[in-house]
Design an enzyme around this catalytic site. Structure first.
Site, mmCIF file in Angstrom:
data_model
loop_
_atom_site.group_PDB
_atom_site.id
_atom_site.type_symbol
_atom_site.label_atom_id
_atom_site.label_comp_id
_atom_site.label_asym_id
_atom_site.label_seq_id
_atom_site.Cartn_x
_atom_site.Cartn_y
_atom_site.Cartn_z
ATOM 1 N N PRO A 170 -4.048 0.178 19.002
ATOM 2 C CA PRO A 170 -4.056 -0.357 17.632
ATOM 3 C C PRO A 170 -3.983 0.645 16.609
ATOM 4 O O PRO A 170 -3.570 0.368 15.386
ATOM 5 C CB PRO A 170 -5.096 -1.333 17.596
ATOM 6 C CG PRO A 170 -6.170 -0.912 18.462
ATOM 7 C CD PRO A 170 -5.556 -0.298 19.513
ATOM 8 N N LYS B 105 0.934 -0.321 15.202
ATOM 9 C CA LYS B 105 2.501 -0.298 15.813
ATOM 10 C C LYS B 105 3.104 -1.541 16.555
ATOM 11 O O LYS B 105 4.115 -1.712 16.580
ATOM 12 C CB LYS B 105 2.727 0.848 16.296
ATOM 13 C CG LYS B 105 2.864 2.438 15.390
ATOM 14 C CD LYS B 105 3.853 2.088 14.311
ATOM 15 C CE LYS B 105 3.924 3.132 13.346
ATOM 16 N NZ LYS B 105 4.191 2.728 12.056
ATOM 17 N N TYR C 157 -9.194 5.261 7.835
ATOM 18 C CA TYR C 157 -9.422 5.761 9.282
ATOM 19 C C TYR C 157 -10.301 6.771 9.285
ATOM 20 O O TYR C 157 -10.143 7.986 8.785
ATOM 21 C CB TYR C 157 -7.821 5.987 9.645
ATOM 22 C CG TYR C 157 -6.796 5.165 10.000
ATOM 23 C CD1 TYR C 157 -5.907 4.820 8.792
ATOM 24 C CD2 TYR C 157 -6.671 4.330 11.093
ATOM 25 C CE1 TYR C 157 -4.823 3.979 8.958
ATOM 26 C CE2 TYR C 157 -5.557 3.451 11.088
ATOM 27 C CZ TYR C 157 -5.032 3.226 10.107
ATOM 28 O OH TYR C 157 -3.830 2.358 10.197
ATOM 29 N N TYR D 148 4.113 6.722 10.046
ATOM 30 C CA TYR D 148 3.166 5.553 9.788
ATOM 31 C C TYR D 148 3.938 4.459 8.996
ATOM 32 O O TYR D 148 3.774 3.131 9.389
ATOM 33 C CB TYR D 148 2.155 5.970 8.904
ATOM 34 C CG TYR D 148 0.872 5.034 8.703
ATOM 35 C CD1 TYR D 148 -0.064 4.837 9.462
ATOM 36 C CD2 TYR D 148 0.922 4.340 7.709
ATOM 37 C CE1 TYR D 148 -1.148 3.814 9.432
ATOM 38 C CE2 TYR D 148 -0.095 3.052 7.357
ATOM 39 C CZ TYR D 148 -1.005 2.995 8.248
ATOM 40 O OH TYR D 148 -2.156 2.088 8.105
ATOM 41 N N HIS E 21 0.759 -1.179 -0.146
ATOM 42 C CA HIS E 21 0.098 -0.007 0.007
ATOM 43 C C HIS E 21 0.836 1.104 -0.013
ATOM 44 O O HIS E 21 1.935 1.424 0.809
ATOM 45 C CB HIS E 21 -0.833 -0.068 1.273
ATOM 46 C CG HIS E 21 -2.037 -0.753 0.867
ATOM 47 N ND1 HIS E 21 -3.306 -0.745 1.619
ATOM 48 C CD2 HIS E 21 -2.370 -1.838 0.299
ATOM 49 C CE1 HIS E 21 -4.341 -1.520 1.306
ATOM 50 N NE2 HIS E 21 -3.626 -2.321 0.409
HETATM 51 C C1 PHB Z 1 -5.723 -4.557 10.749
HETATM 52 O O1 PHB Z 1 -5.964 -4.566 9.640
HETATM 53 O O2 PHB Z 1 -6.326 -5.137 11.587
HETATM 54 C C2 PHB Z 1 -5.300 -3.021 11.213
HETATM 55 C C3 PHB Z 1 -5.008 -2.226 10.237
HETATM 56 C C4 PHB Z 1 -4.320 -0.885 10.677
HETATM 57 C C5 PHB Z 1 -4.595 -0.425 11.997
HETATM 58 C C6 PHB Z 1 -5.112 -1.624 12.917
HETATM 59 C C7 PHB Z 1 -5.598 -2.535 12.590
HETATM 60 O O3 PHB Z 1 -4.290 0.543 12.314
#
Ligand code: PHB
Ligand code: APR
Length: 389
Positions: free
Chosen positions: A292, A296, A200, A384, A72
């Protein structure tokens, strides 16, 4: 019985360390409390930084990740019914890899099996002893029999609830933590992902995240109350809550279907600054937890294992103690930066129960600034994709 390094915990930290040590000719034994099936049924985040990818390659477990993982180049922030793309490749010259932690763990188990690694599952009452001497040992129970394993080092990779950190006397532990007043309700579903890249989403109902595992498997999360009962969330209730939090266009095009798994996780920041007690060293979730947001957790475990594997290999190869002595400071310098980023992203994107109208305006201004300033977006992108080791 005797080995060089006893690793408590067979999650990604412990397995990766044993694999790296093996490739350098250092012997280890992994002691895992659960069965392998149980470990491989846990679903965790799925975004790998370049540093983590490189480390998995060095550990000779990166092949399937490169074949099946999704590269990505960016991700989206969503607010005010619109998507705002953060172009990671352009801003930070790097991409991330979307590849589930469960798959990483499976690849590590496969490699350890292939190379004849010793991983003991379903062991009980693992207890470290004599950590402040040069002859530490661990006792444990397996199939009803008591065992003792002598070693040079004990490595605590046993997660937040493990025995290792608790074995450091309380007065020697410096701990810092923050609990967030909400949790994440996560759903895995066999549906096409809502978008090509992660979303997000900020919404007055609460945060939402659209992620994925592959082209036919989606992973979604919504912010929920910390004490929420998962049984109160039918699939229909989940999908309609999620859709409300996304831009209309995304919500209308979204494929929904039965959930494969549904669970609630609390959000917490935690650091134990004491990552070493004599010959006991901690790594990964045993020493620190991040919420989460930003994914990280595994990446931070990987950087610990990078520093720790270097330190142990230098000890065995060159009889050097300086990297062991420097491990805690080296690891913590990166841990705190990642803690800050995860805390910041969590604070910016979630709804807090005690937000005043002033706080809400500050947050809106920060979001507007973030997506209109290249400098602000670069700071987000550089964290990130992962800070350097
Ligand atoms: C996930 O795909 O489970 C996932 C992806 C990004 C995050 C947290 C969890 O920030
Ligand atoms: N004895 C032996 N094993 C134990 C004990 C114990 N007393 N306590 C816990 N364990 C095992 C757990 O069953 C688990 O398999 O230690 C392992 C720890 O694994 P993780 O919790 O996955 O921690 P870690 O390997 O550091 O991985 C960090 O995984 O937990 C996520 O969010 C975290 O993504 C991050 C990454």
């Amino acid at each position: 019985m005797k080995t060089s390094v006893v690793i408590i915990g067979g999650g990604p930290s412990g397995l990766l360390l044993s694999q790296l040590l093996h490739l350098a000719g250092v012997e280890s034994v992994v002691l895992e409390r659960r069965t392998r099936d149980y470990v491989l049924s846990r679903i965790r985040a799925g975004v790998l930084e370049r540093g983590t990818q490189d480390l998995l390659d060095r550990a000779e477990v990166g092949a399937r990740m490169h074949g099946e993982g999704l590269v990505h180049d960016g991700f989206n922030l969503s607010f005010g019914d619109a998507l705002h793309r953060i172009d990671l490749a352009e801003l930070a010259d790097r991409a991330v890899m979307v590849y589930g932690q469960t798959e990483v763990t499976k690849d590590l188990y496969d490699a350890r099996d292939r190379m004849g690694g010793t991983i003991l599952h379903a062991v009980e009452d693992v207890t470290p002893y004599a950590m402040t001497t040069s002859s530490p040992f661990v006792t444990y129970r397996s199939a009803g029999a008591e065992h003792r394993l002598n070693c040079d080092f004990i490595i605590g990779c046993d997660g937040f609830h493990g025995v290792s950190r608790q074995s450091i006397p309380a007065e020697q532990r410096r701990e810092f933590s923050r609990a967030y007043p909400f949790g994440w309700l996560g759903v895995l579903s066999e549906t096409k992902p809502a978008a090509e890249e992660l979303i997000y989403a900020v919404h007055e109902d609460g945060f939402a995240l659209c992620s994925m595992r592959n082209a036919a498997l989606s992973r979604y999360y919504i912010q929920c109350a910390a004490d929420e009962d998962v049984a109160a969330w039918s699939d229909d209730r989940f999908w309609s809550a999620l859709k409300r939090r996304l831009p209309r266009e995304v919500a209308e095009a979204m494929e929904t279907g039965p959930s494969v798994k549904k669970s609630i996780a609390p959000l917490r920041s935690y650091v134990c600054e004491t990552m070493r007690y004599g010959r006991l060293l901690l790594a990964g979730d045993a020493a620190h937890i991040v919420p989460p947001t930003g994914a990280k957790g595994l990446n931070l475990a990987a950087s610990d294992i990078h520093y720790l594997s270097e330190a142990l290999i230098a000890w065995y190869r060159d009889r050097r103690a300086d990297l062991i002595d420097g491990y805690e400071a080296r690891a913590l310098a990166r841990v705190w930066k990642c803690e800050r980023f995860s805390w910041w992203m969590t604070s910016l994107l979630h709804q807090f129960p005690d937000t005043s109208p002033f706080d809400a305006r500050m947050r809106q201004a920060e979001l507007d600034y973030l997506v209109s300033s290249r400098a602000a977006m670069t700071a987000l992108a550089e964290n990130y994709v992962g800070l350097p080791y």
